[in-house]
Scaffold this active site. Structure first.
Site, short mmCIF file in Angstrom:
data_model
loop_
_atom_site.label_atom_id
_atom_site.label_comp_id
_atom_site.label_asym_id
_atom_site.label_seq_id
_atom_site.Cartn_x
_atom_site.Cartn_y
_atom_site.Cartn_z
N LEU A 101 0.92 -1.24 0.10
CA LEU A 101 0.03 -0.02 0.06
C LEU A 101 0.83 1.26 -0.01
O LEU A 101 1.85 0.89 0.76
CB LEU A 101 -0.66 -0.04 1.03
CG LEU A 101 -2.03 -1.13 1.29
CD1 LEU A 101 -2.70 -0.77 2.76
CD2 LEU A 101 -3.00 -0.88 0.33
N ASP A 102 0.58 2.42 -0.78
CA ASP A 102 1.30 3.55 -0.93
C ASP A 102 1.65 4.05 0.37
O ASP A 102 0.61 3.87 1.42
CB ASP A 102 0.74 4.42 -1.72
CG ASP A 102 0.43 4.05 -3.11
OD1 ASP A 102 1.26 3.41 -3.68
OD2 ASP A 102 -0.53 4.44 -3.80
N TYR A 103 2.52 4.86 0.74
CA TYR A 103 2.94 5.56 1.88
C TYR A 103 1.80 6.52 2.20
O TYR A 103 1.44 6.13 3.72
CB TYR A 103 4.23 6.71 1.52
CG TYR A 103 4.72 7.34 2.80
CD1 TYR A 103 5.49 6.88 3.65
CD2 TYR A 103 4.41 8.73 2.87
CE1 TYR A 103 5.97 7.53 4.64
CE2 TYR A 103 4.83 9.47 3.96
CZ TYR A 103 5.61 8.92 4.93
OH TYR A 103 6.03 9.71 5.88
N ASP A 104 1.17 7.20 1.65
CA ASP A 104 -0.09 7.84 2.04
C ASP A 104 -1.43 6.95 1.98
O ASP A 104 -2.60 7.66 2.33
CB ASP A 104 -0.23 9.09 1.15
CG ASP A 104 0.81 10.16 1.38
OD1 ASP A 104 1.01 10.11 2.43
OD2 ASP A 104 1.31 10.45 0.38
N THR A 105 -1.44 5.84 1.72
CA THR A 105 -2.53 5.14 1.69
C THR A 105 -2.72 4.20 3.01
O THR A 105 -1.75 3.46 3.31
CB THR A 105 -2.82 4.09 0.62
OG1 THR A 105 -2.62 4.96 -0.66
CG2 THR A 105 -4.00 3.18 0.69
#
Length: 245
Positions: A101-105
């Site tokens: 999962l992305d850093y901001d997700t």
């Protein structure tokens, strides 16, 4: 007896495909001898080394984490940022995330030390559904959402058809909350899909992975999967694989 690449994958060293490459490159020894045959089978008593390091035959473990925003889906980070394995200080096994999962997700992320299991779930052919809830800038028209449902062209090819549902729209703030279900796992895929129809993602959360949810967990909390859940995930991936082969 088990195939050598399967033993390496289960030890969390590499995926089964990567393990096969290591074997062909002559980087694997069994009882002191270099082995390059992919069909080689080993017993639990055989000593297996990868790049000169003996592999530890760990018992497979499986975890579900509610990943917070601002955390890297990795086992280490050269910039010193928080990584998902930091939430498992008591776990002795060498676990790693299944996909990312992305850093901001934020949202549901699975971790394991079972490379074969991880490979099975990540293969696009196996079509494990992933449900995300996105907050986007602007309120997308129905025609735009239909484009996502049919599949949309990105710079790495066309996406598979998605399920899309508008949950709410704030006309004053000009934002919308949308649920989207995909089964692929391309890099930043959901964000790029919405960008492709002209709506930037402000916030993104993965709510469901297959039949698994984060019910009862707060951000940063985790639980171990039950043996039945592991069996169900494996069966779902294999059934889907057989249908699509």
């Amino acid at each position: 007896m088990e195939r050598l690449q399967k033993v390496i994958a289960r030890a969390g060293i590499a995926s089964r495909r990567k393990a096969e490459e290591l074997i062909k490159e002559g980087k694997v020894r069994v009882n002191g001898k270099v082995v390059t045959e992919l069909g080689t089978k080993v017993t639990p008593s055989d000593k297996v080394e990868v790049n000169g390091i003996p592999i530890e035959k760990e018992e497979p473990v499986y975890f579900l984490l509610y990943k917070p925003r601002g955390v890297i889906s990795s086992v280490s980070d050269d910039k010193g940022r928080k990584v998902v394995t930091d939430f498992f200080p008591e776990v002795k096994e060498r676990i790693f995330p299944i996909g990312r999962l992305d850093y901001d997700t934020s949202g549901l992320l699975l971790l394991t030390n079972d490379g074969e299991f991880a490979n099975l779930l990540m293969h696009p052919r196996n079509e494990i559904e992933k449900v995300y809830v996105a907050k986007v800038k602007g309120i997308p028209l129905r025609e735009k959402l239909k484009k996502l449902e049919k599949g949309i062209w990105l710079d790495d090819g066309k996406t598979a058809p998605a399920k899309v549902k508008l949950l709410s729209a704030d006309k004053k703030k000009q934002t919308a909350i949308i649920e989207i279900t995909i089964h692929e796992g391309r890099n930043r895929q959901v964000r790029r899909m919405f960008e492709a129809i002209g709506h930037e993602v402000i916030k993104l959360k993965r709510e469901r992975y297959g039949f698994l949810t984060m019910n009862g967990l707060k951000a940063g909390e985790a639980r171990e999967l039950t043996p039945h859940e592991v069996k169900q995930l494996r069966a779902a991936a294999l059934n889907s694989s057989q249908k699509n082969s």
